[in-house]
Design a protein around this motif. Structure first.
Motif, short mmCIF file in Angstrom:
data_model
loop_
_atom_site.label_atom_id
_atom_site.label_comp_id
_atom_site.label_asym_id
_atom_site.label_seq_id
_atom_site.Cartn_x
_atom_site.Cartn_y
_atom_site.Cartn_z
N VAL A 53 33.52 41.38 50.20
CA VAL A 53 34.94 41.40 49.89
C VAL A 53 35.36 42.84 49.63
CG1 VAL A 53 36.74 40.56 48.38
CG2 VAL A 53 34.77 39.14 48.83
N PHE A 55 37.99 45.51 48.23
CA PHE A 55 39.17 45.68 47.38
C PHE A 55 39.95 46.92 47.83
CE2 PHE A 55 38.03 42.20 45.29
CZ PHE A 55 37.52 42.23 44.01
N ILE A 108 29.74 43.60 44.32
CA ILE A 108 30.73 44.29 43.52
C ILE A 108 30.75 45.79 43.83
CG2 ILE A 108 29.50 44.96 41.41
CD1 ILE A 108 32.68 42.90 41.42
N LEU A 289 47.27 31.35 42.99
CA LEU A 289 45.92 31.87 43.21
C LEU A 289 44.91 31.14 42.35
CD1 LEU A 289 44.07 33.96 44.52
CD2 LEU A 289 44.64 35.53 42.69
N LEU A 290 45.26 31.00 41.07
CA LEU A 290 44.35 30.34 40.14
C LEU A 290 44.08 28.90 40.57
CD1 LEU A 290 42.92 31.08 37.57
CD2 LEU A 290 44.82 30.17 36.26
N ILE A 293 41.80 28.77 43.59
CA ILE A 293 40.41 29.04 43.27
C ILE A 293 39.77 27.84 42.60
CG2 ILE A 293 38.85 30.41 41.84
CD1 ILE A 293 40.65 32.77 42.28
N LEU A 294 40.54 27.20 41.71
CA LEU A 294 39.96 26.09 40.95
C LEU A 294 39.81 24.83 41.78
CD1 LEU A 294 41.78 26.48 37.51
CD2 LEU A 294 39.40 26.99 38.04
N VAL C 90 40.79 29.77 30.55
CA VAL C 90 40.65 30.03 31.97
C VAL C 90 39.22 30.37 32.40
CG1 VAL C 90 41.40 31.52 33.84
CG2 VAL C 90 43.03 30.82 32.11
N LEU C 93 36.42 27.86 32.85
CA LEU C 93 36.45 26.96 33.98
C LEU C 93 35.69 27.49 35.19
CD1 LEU C 93 40.24 26.05 33.82
CD2 LEU C 93 38.33 24.61 33.09
N VAL C 94 35.44 28.80 35.20
CA VAL C 94 34.83 29.35 36.41
C VAL C 94 33.50 30.04 36.17
CG1 VAL C 94 36.90 29.64 37.78
CG2 VAL C 94 36.30 31.38 36.11
N ARG C 97 30.37 30.84 38.79
CA ARG C 97 30.78 31.09 40.17
C ARG C 97 30.45 32.54 40.53
NH1 ARG C 97 35.38 27.44 41.54
NH2 ARG C 97 35.85 28.84 43.25
N GLU C 99 30.50 36.45 41.37
CA GLU C 99 31.16 37.55 40.64
C GLU C 99 32.53 37.87 41.18
OE1 GLU C 99 27.32 40.25 39.33
OE2 GLU C 99 28.69 40.97 40.89
N VAL C 100 32.64 37.89 42.50
CA VAL C 100 33.92 38.27 43.10
C VAL C 100 35.00 37.23 42.80
CG1 VAL C 100 35.10 38.69 45.26
CG2 VAL C 100 32.84 39.62 44.90
N VAL C 101 34.61 35.97 42.77
CA VAL C 101 35.57 34.91 42.45
C VAL C 101 36.08 35.11 41.02
CG1 VAL C 101 35.84 32.44 42.07
CG2 VAL C 101 34.60 33.26 44.05
N VAL C 103 36.37 37.92 39.42
CA VAL C 103 37.32 39.02 39.42
C VAL C 103 38.69 38.52 39.86
CG1 VAL C 103 37.91 41.23 40.44
CG2 VAL C 103 35.55 40.73 39.91
N LEU C 104 38.70 37.68 40.89
CA LEU C 104 39.96 37.18 41.39
C LEU C 104 40.67 36.29 40.38
CD1 LEU C 104 38.82 36.59 45.03
CD2 LEU C 104 40.47 38.26 44.24
N VAL C 105 39.90 35.54 39.60
CA VAL C 105 40.51 34.72 38.56
C VAL C 105 41.19 35.61 37.53
CG1 VAL C 105 39.98 33.21 36.62
CG2 VAL C 105 39.01 32.72 38.84
#
Lengths: 316, 260, 298
Positions: A53, A55, A108, A289-290, A293-294, C90, C93-94, C97, C99-101, C103-105
């Protein structure tokens, strides 16, 4: 794409092109930008399948955009097709060079190094007076293979150009994803050491993907520059990269089409939110977005396409 | 008598002042099955890593099919026909068993030209055919549609070895093929592996800690200690060797362990 | 000579600001392996909270010291609340998962919180210069130095010393170090990793908010201040090593001095320098200057 998929895609493309005759201007503008951004997202999808990914993808977007703006201004070139190709090539060249370094990083660290590069470009642009500093500068009005349309006709011409570029890019990327190099993305993501031991150069595979996404990012930026008529350093800022990643999550990595569908959805939601709730559009976007993802980790694309082992290409 | 497939002369490796391997001279004829024994740190893995190109020897030479491969990069060596399997099975967990082998077969077949790997598809007729054959050969065909992440250990090891074979190697190095596998399954696993390899006429070197497996399946045994080979001969002879018993295997005790 | 001294002071002040902001981020990354984009929100809330405190307190003829205290208090309370809500609501809940996910959260949380700021404080900007004025100036030769700036350096130094002491000599600090080093083993030893996570996140949030509060008098407290801070803090953390407090200190000093030198000598490269150093460090020592590479666990 399976045969049925090809027919569906072609029909969608024709419908989208024909729609230019009936849709109001603001929707055509929105769709143009959305599809241009979709190209950048397509590049991100190619990398995401291999577990990477970025950034800092906005860097290529920005390079493509500034290339168009500068060449339009300094040389006499106004042809949109030429400009887009040059913009893409410039970004592709940078990604090729940078790729020698970047292809050695993962997870990362890859994300942060690509972020650093894009912020370096931002910093350089902001401090360069001759390029307009933070204000950026305007882009010339393009011509299309000799034809110089005005106003609504210009809008439609740009729209069709974007559709054409996206269609060709989608086709080529789809072919790439079906090839060994493209399909090896998942083994590389799963266990790149094994891929290496089987005899395939992983860094070469990744370098190729970086160049592909650089080219796509540059073309997206070039098209966006022509559509908006203006470029500024913000196009390389981390928030721009963040948006592209946002759309990638929304779209899911399931198929080539999801890049454009996801981008269209994002652009629509953003415009809608901005118009209806000007002070809360970021909150809306963040919530989307949240929730994605969830509850929809494979993105919107998973709702549309379910083919063979592509099912496993979803959330990282 | 044809030339040996693998010929190692005075091979040595040092890391600064640490000597990991020294004075190894071994000649392996084609299609022989060689067991490699020795306690941890004796130099077995160093030896294997030098043959597969992951470590550069500091002394000596390695010849494969009469070509000098000393110090060659590992990808090239894989391309020349030497492959290995792993102590901890290195597979692709997100893919099905079939796709795992198909991917390995496709990589093995990919043309080595500049963009060769872009122009060939993953599921070509050849790689699919090879995958089917290997699934049968390693007796894991009934797992073909299961995700590799959900496999029991024995099947994982078979898959791992199957993937190593997919590239049609002529020399295969197995790193502890039965490690992590329950006692009941060990013999059966080796049975399947050895018949598959014989079917493919592959020369095998396998590292093992289980002396009964070595006795049963190896034609020849190399015993490592302190970085060098201290015994080289038939399993019976090597395991009866006093030094091997003292340093590696311990004395042979009759009737102590039940045979499967 | 004067320029050199000016660069040094400016560099130290900037480094102090960077350190205070980055320490919370590096702590959260070290313990939870999350690159927390919402750290910018902690900073923003801290700044706005300080603005509110200043608005309430100053210009009423009350002793200035109380004003500083109130600013810090507001910030810490906001940080505490925000950290708890975010972590329990928040992040929980994740966990587990990619690491990148994660960061996005945190990025999603950041976006949401940006608008919460508008809801609470409105879109206008706040001027909070009073504490800056109240602290006065000091003359050193030909230079006029702001006492507030010097105070910043002292606060940063105290914070560095305090966190060093806390990590090495308190029970909680040792638990934290264990979890940073190897979470699984720590859990196997009976350390309640979940609680450690929550506490760490909250402390990180409070530190981020503190950073915002301290900087508020020096900047215009307005929308978007968090955006730039995030990426600066990332740069510092990447340079020093993620999870390392000494690294954050050294990273802050490097970035601070380099930036000050750039601003005084070659202004064109000011922004370039920070991210250039970040890129350089990532290229040479990807884990940062103070963190050893983790061996691959097969």
């Amino acid at each position: 794409m399976a045969h049925g998929g090809r027919i569906a895609a072609s029909s969608a493309l024709l419908a989208a092109a024909a729609a230019a005759f009936v849709l109001p201007d603001w929707i055509i503008s929105l769709a143009t930008i959305a599809f241009a951004n979709g190209l950048v997202v397509l590049g991100l999808i190619v990398m995401w399948r291999a577990g990477l990914v970025s950034f800092g993808q906005a860097m290529y977007y920005c390079i493509g955009a500034y290339a168009v703006a500068l060449i339009g201004r300094w040389t006499g070139v106004t042809d949109a097709v030429a400009l887009v190709l040059i913009g893409g090539a410039c970004a592709g060249l940078v990604s090729f060079v940078v790729g020698f370094l970047l292809a050695r990083y993962r997870e990362i660290f890859f994300a942060m190094l690509s972020l650093a590069f894009s912020m370096i470009l931002y910093g350089v642009l902001v401090k360069t007076e001759s390029l307009g500093s933070t204000d950026g500068f305007s882009v010339i009005v393009p011509t299309f293979l000799g034809y110089a349309p005005h106003q609504e006709k210009l809008l439609v011409a740009l729209y069709w150009l974007v559709l054409a570029v996206c269609a060709i890019a989608a086709l080529l990327v789809d072919m790439y994803l079906r090839s060994l190099a493209g399909a090896l993305a998942i083994p590389v993501r799963d266990n790149e050491i094994r891929v290496e031991f089987l005899g395939m150069s992983v860094s070469r595979l990744i370098h190729t993907k970086l160049v592909i996404s650089g080219l796509l990012g540059g073309m997206g930026g070039a098209l966006a520059a022509l559509a908006v008529g203006h470029v500024d350093p913000n196009m390389s800022y981390w928030t721009t990269s963040g948006e592209f990643v946002f759309i990638t999550i929304l779209a899911g990595a399931g198929s080539v089409g999801s890049a454009f569908v996801g981008s269209l959805v994002f652009e629509s939601v953003r415009s809608f939110a901005f118009a209806m709730l000007p002070q809360l559009w970021q909150m809306l976007l963040g919530s989307v977005l949240l929730l994605t993802i969830l509850f929809l980790p494979q993105g919107l694309g998973s709702l549309i396409v379910r083919l063979g082992w592509r099912r496993n290409a979803g959330a990282p | 008598m044809s030339a040996p497939i693998l010929s190692v002369r005075d091979l040595g490796k040092r890391f600064g002042s640490l000597i990991a391997a020294r004075d190894i001279t071994v000649s392996v004829p084609a299609q022989q099955t060689v067991g490699v024994i020795g306690s941890n740190g004796a130099g077995k893995t160093t030896f294997i890593n030098m043959i597969t190109g992951h470590l550069r020897p500091t002394k000596g030479t390695i010849h494969f099919e009469e070509r000098d491969i000393t110090g060659m990069p590992s990808r090239r060596i894989t391309g020349m026909g030497i492959s290995r399997s792993f102590q901890v099975a290195q597979i692709f967990p997100s893919l099905t068993v079939f796709d795992n082998i198909c991917a390995a077969a496709a990589i093995g077949r990919a043309p080595k030209t500049f963009m060769g790997h872009v122009r060939t598809p993953l599921r070509s007729r050849e790689s699919i055919a090879e995958a089917e054959t290997l699934l049968e050969l390693f007796e894991i065909a009934r797992y073909r549609n299961r995700l590799a992440a959900t496999l029991p250990q024995g099947v994982r090891k078979l898959l791992d070895i199957g993937m190593a074979v997919a590239g049609s190697p002529r020399l295969l190095l197995l790193d502890e093929p039965t490690s992590g596998v329950s006692i009941e399954e060990k013999f059966n696993l080796m049975q399947v592996v050895m018949s598959a390899l014989r079917n493919r006429k592959i020369t095998v070197l396998f590292v093992e800690h289980d002396m009964e497996i070595v006795e049963r399946f190896a034609e020849r045994v190399l015993a490592f200690y302190d970085g060098t080979v201290i015994a080289d001969g038939t399993p019976t002879a090597t395991l009866a060797d006093a030094r091997v018993q003292a340093l590696i295997s311990g004395p042979k005790v009759k009737g102590a362990v039940a045979h499967v | 000579m004067l320029t050199a001294f000016a660069i040094l002071i400016d560099g130290l002040v900037y480094a102090a600001y960077l350190f205070i902001v980055a320490i919370g981020l590096t702590l959260i990354f070290g313990v939870m392996k999350i690159l927390n984009v919402a750290h910018g929100s902690f900073y923003t809330f801290g700044a706005y909270g300080a603005a509110t405190a200043v608005g309430i307190y100053f210009d009423r003829g009350l002793p200035d010291a109380g004003g500083f205290l109130l600013m810090v208090l507001f910030a810490m309370i906001l940080g505490l609340a925000l950290g708890l809500i975010l972590e329990r609501g928040v992040m929980r809940l994740v966990y587990g998962r990619d690491e990148v996910v994660m960061v996005l959260v945190t990025y999603a949380a950041f976006l949401i919180l940006e608008d919460v700021v508008i809801l609470v404080w409105g879109p206008g900007s706040y001027a909070t210069y009073q504490p800056l004025l109240a602290a006065g100036n000091m003359e050193v030769g030909e230079l006029i130095l702001s006492n507030y700036d010097l105070g910043l350096i002292v606060v940063a130094a105290l914070l560095a010393a305090a966190s060093y002491w806390a990590l090495k000599f308190t029970r909680y600090g040792m638990l934290l170090t264990a979890v940073i080093f190897d979470r699984e083993t720590a859990a196997a030893f009976g350390i309640n990793v979940r609680v450690v996570y929550t506490v760490t996140f909250v402390i990180g949030a409070m530190l981020g908010a503190l950073g915002g509060a301290i900087m508020a008098p020096k900047i215009a407290v307005t929308l978007g201040i968090g955006v730039e801070v995030i990426v600066l803090a990332f740069a510092v953390v990447a340079i020093g090593g993620m999870g390392s407090i000494e690294g954050a200190l050294v990273g802050a000093l490097i970035v601070g001095i380099c930036r000050a030198a750039a601003v005084h000598l070659v202004p064109q490269v000011e922004l370039f320098v920070i991210y250039g150093v970040m890129a350089l460090v990532l290229m040479i020592r990807p884990y940062g200057l103070f963190v050893r590479a983790q061996p691959r666990k097969i």
